[in-house]
Scaffold this active site. Structure first.
Site, mmCIF file in Angstrom:
data_model
loop_
_atom_site.group_PDB
_atom_site.id
_atom_site.type_symbol
_atom_site.label_atom_id
_atom_site.label_comp_id
_atom_site.label_asym_id
_atom_site.label_seq_id
_atom_site.Cartn_x
_atom_site.Cartn_y
_atom_site.Cartn_z
ATOM 1 N N SER A 253 0.920 -1.274 0.056
ATOM 2 C CA SER A 253 0.149 0.091 0.174
ATOM 3 C C SER A 253 0.869 1.191 0.045
ATOM 4 C CB SER A 253 -1.022 0.016 1.244
ATOM 5 O OG SER A 253 -0.238 0.303 2.461
ATOM 6 N N ASP A 254 0.322 2.140 -0.333
ATOM 7 C CA ASP A 254 0.800 3.608 -0.340
ATOM 8 C C ASP A 254 0.779 3.830 1.264
ATOM 9 O OD1 ASP A 254 2.382 5.950 -0.581
ATOM 10 O OD2 ASP A 254 1.259 6.592 -2.332
ATOM 11 N N TRP A 255 1.338 4.909 1.801
ATOM 12 C CA TRP A 255 1.439 4.925 3.172
ATOM 13 C C TRP A 255 0.293 5.757 3.754
ATOM 14 C CZ3 TRP A 255 5.225 2.494 1.400
ATOM 15 C CH2 TRP A 255 6.136 1.906 2.085
ATOM 16 N N GLY A 256 -0.471 5.100 4.402
ATOM 17 C CA GLY A 256 -2.024 5.714 4.733
ATOM 18 C C GLY A 256 -2.983 5.118 3.515
ATOM 19 N N GLY A 257 -2.580 4.301 2.598
ATOM 20 C CA GLY A 257 -3.731 4.364 1.504
ATOM 21 C C GLY A 257 -4.654 3.200 1.913
#
Length: 722
Positions: A253-257
């Site tokens: 995942s992208d960070w916080g996605g």
């Protein structure tokens, strides 16, 4: 008396630790020895940039680093701030727009191999790059991280980059999958587009990275597509990536996605990172055990809510990546900030610099030609490796344009004036400079008035609302009063050349008044040396624009409609320009660009013979070979990039006026001629048939256009597909 010999039985090495065994056999063995808790622990972060291995079995953690054009410094365990190490200052390579501008896959391989060596030396498992999102609008704050507006160019450049990185036993992580084409409302905007636009424009570079580059990991995007967040999109991750493309690597995942346990479990995500951050600024201290793929996932598995085969698939993919990287038998040791990396950064930068204008051979400026050279502009002395968001770098060194020019021409021959000033590089807000703008302008005018020649070094920078993550640009214009400053400089010294350092196209209201313009991009540690080599003529420029420079913003497809087309209404954005992105829009709508895609001048001249094709009738599974002779008819060695575009004048579907389908960079000594061939598979003529959900090559007549830009066509040929 006889000798008593004791034979001690050697312990048998578990299959997963036997590096002579095939990876799949090792993966299955390790999986069979793991507990459910250990499998789930693989699937979520344990720090800002790492996730767990299996300590009990000696399987190491997964450590990632922000990348694309340099290996980021070490971070505090659960914060974005630097850890303060003294041995983590990297080589800054040129930003990826500069790499794309080389139009040279060999440079992409060199780039990937070099940055991969730096990541390997730092013992990283995953390098979070390269980015291949398509340049849809010149306002996108992260365009400098990507490979331009054309899907074919991006595809040809990403594959060797990935192979180069992974030759070091480090996983490349191609991002952001998919449709992350703006930073405004990036965390929630829902992208609406046709299947044709998706498959013809926005997915090809990802597909090439998977199927040709064999990339080992992919990062999801923040935005939504068709109502699903991309980091757990069944449509993107399960159907397209893992089923249609047969991707066998890890989705990170992208960070916080990540936003949902159910969707993260079932819709194709493998490792969850950075939950409860906004992607860059929010500091955590949120327990990793509370991540969506942590305790909620574990409890769901144990209660029977989630299928264990889904967990095994995630664990299997993560183990496969670990065995391909950290536990590989053939992993080299890497190297860090080596002379070879400086040479690589310099070569890529020099090949990527684009000469946009050169009236009356204003450039090059030979050493010794002028006694006093005025260098004006903040970008001549400002660091351009910091800022910009997650790509901000801590570097071992950075040769500024000002220092590079001083080294080339002699300190006594260079006089510098800042001319304009931006504010500090702050994430999340734009703060003006505290310096007096009028005083800076007045000082620069006096310096210019008394100089033989002026080199204005400006452009954008990596401040918020410039080329920066989480915020798009506000306009196409140069910031900080640069347009007015250039006009004032020209009033006192017409011998003024403009050097632009940026990751995006800019408006140029002064374009007809300056004799020379150089597009320099963000060039990394060797920026000053590379620019000085080009300006002095020690190196002949050969870069080509990987993006179109429009005369005005409204000439770009994404800006030709209403705000729902860009930037959307904060809920939805609609790609109304469809497949007509970049030069496809400009050429089809017959709009004159400021500088076209594929354009770039040289200090030499090149002569093209009439091109020919090896056949005029070809089957859909065939290949067309275009041949011509290219001659360096100038007085200096140089390189020209042959570009082959394909057009279907009469088509049953909407088509762009032309599409790039082949290119080749050709290096020729002065006076040298060479026969050049370009091979084009007819399958590349296909469009995505929405009715059939597949690719379709229309029979009939096609026109092949050979040129050195999308607008400068040297010859045409016709072929008929049977």
């Amino acid at each position: 008396m006889g000798v008593l010999s004791v034979v001690t039985a050697q312990p048998k090495i578990p299959v997963y630790l036997d590096r002579t065994k095939p990876i799949e056999e090792r993966v299955e063995n390790a999986l069979s020895l793991m507990t459910t808790d250990e499998k789930v622990a693989l699937c979520h972060a344990q720090s800002k940039f790492s996730s767990k291995g299996v300590a009990r079995l000696g399987i190491p953690e997964v450590w990632s680093s922000d990348g694309s054009h340099g290996v980021s410094d070490e971070k505090i365990w659960d914060e974005w701030g630097g850890a303060g190490w003294t041995n983590d200052s990297c080589t800054a390579f040129p930003a990826l727009t500069a790499l794309a501008a080389t139009f040279n896959p060999e440079m992409a391989m060199l780039y990937g191999k070099s940055i991969g060596e730096e990541a390997r030396y730092r013992n990283k498992t995953v390098l979070l790059g390269p980015g291949v999102n398509i340049y849809r609008t010149p306002l996108n704050g992260r365009n400098f991280e990507y490979l331009g507006e054309d899907p074919y160019l991006a595809s040809q450049m990403v594959v060797p980059y990935v192979k180069g990185v992974q030759s070091n036993g480090v996983a490349a992580c191609v991002k952001h999958f998919a449709l992350n084409n703006q930073e405004i409302c990036r965390g929630e905007i829902n992208v609406n587009l046709s299947d044709r636009a998706l498959h013809e424009i926005y997915l090809p570079a990802f597909k090439a990275a998977v199927q040709e580059g064999k990339v080992w990991s992919i990062m999801g995007a923040y935005n939504k597509v068709r109502g699903e967040h991309c980091c757990h999109s069944d449509f993107l991750l399960n159907k397209i990536l893992k089923n249609d493309w047969q991707f066998d690597g890890v989705v990170i995942s992208d960070w916080g996605g990540v936003h949902s346990t159910d969707e993260a479990v079932n819709n194709g995500l493998d490792i969850e990172m950075g939950t409860y951050t906004n992607g860059l600024t929010t500091q955590g201290h949120f327990p990793f055990s509370s991540y969506y793929l942590a305790n909620p996932f574990l409890e769901g598995i144990k209660s029977g809510k989630y299928d264990r085969t889904v967990l095994d698939d995630k664990a299997r993919r993560i183990l496969r990546m670990i065995f391909r990287t950290t536990m590989s038998a053939n992993r080299p040791f890497g190297k860090f900030v080596s002379p070879e990396h400086s040479q690589a950064a310099s070569r890529i930068a020099r090949e990527g610099i684009v000469l946009l204008k050169n009236d009356n051979q204003f450039l090059p400026i030979a050493v010794g030609k002028y006694k006093k050279i005025a260098v004006i502009g903040e970008n001549a002395s400002r660091s351009l490796v910091v800022g910009g968001g997650s790509t901000s770098l801590k570097v071992a060194y950075e040769e500024s344009p000002l220092q590079g020019l001083k080294d080339k021409y002699g300190e006594a021959n260079i006089v510098y004036s800042m001319g304009y000033a931006s504010g500090p590089s702050l994430y999340g807000r734009a703060e003006p400079s505290k310096l007096n703008a009028d005083s800076l302008v007045n000082a620069a005018i006096e310096v210019a008035r008394n100089a033989d020649v002026v080199l204005f070094v400006g452009g954008l920078n990596k401040n918020y609302f410039q080329d920066c993550e989480s915020g798009d640009r506000k306009s196409l214009s140069l910031p900080f009063g640069q347009d007015k400053l250039i006009e004032e400089l020209l009033k006192v010294n017409k011998n003024t050349a403009v050097v632009l350092l940026s990751g995006n196209a800019v408006a140029m209201p002064w374009v007809d008044k300056v004799p020379a313009i150089v597009q320099g991009w963000y060039l990394g540690s060797e920026a000053g040396n590379a620019l000085a080599d080009i300006i002095s003529g020690d190196v002949n420029p050969s870069g080509k624009l990987p993006v179109s420079f429009p005369k005005k913003l409204e000439d770009i497809g994404a800006h030709s409609f209403d705000k729902l087309c860009y930037p959307g209404d904060s809920v939805n954005v609609y790609y109304k320009e469809d497949i007509l992105v970049g030069y496809r829009w400009l050429d089809t709508k017959k709009l004159e660009p400021l500088f076209p895609f594929g354009y770039g001048l040289s200090y030499s001249t090149f002569t093209w013979s009439k091109p020919s094709v090896d056949r005029t009738d070809v089957k859909t599974d065939g290949t067309v070979i275009v041949s011509f002779t290219l001659t360096n008819s100038g007085k200096v060695d140089g390189a020209e990039t042959a570009q082959l575009y394909v057009s279907k004048p009469k088509s049953e579907v909407t088509r762009a006026a032309k599409e790039l389908k082949a290119f080749k960079k050709v290096f020729l000594k002065a006076g040298e001629s060479r026969l050049v061939t370009l091979k084009v598979p007819v399958s590349s003529f296909a469009y995505y048939n929405e009715k059939e959900n597949g690719w379709d090559v229309e029979p009939g007549s096609y026109t092949l256009l050979l040129g050195n830009s999308s607008r400068d066509i040297k010859g045409t040929m016709n072929v008929k597909v049977l």
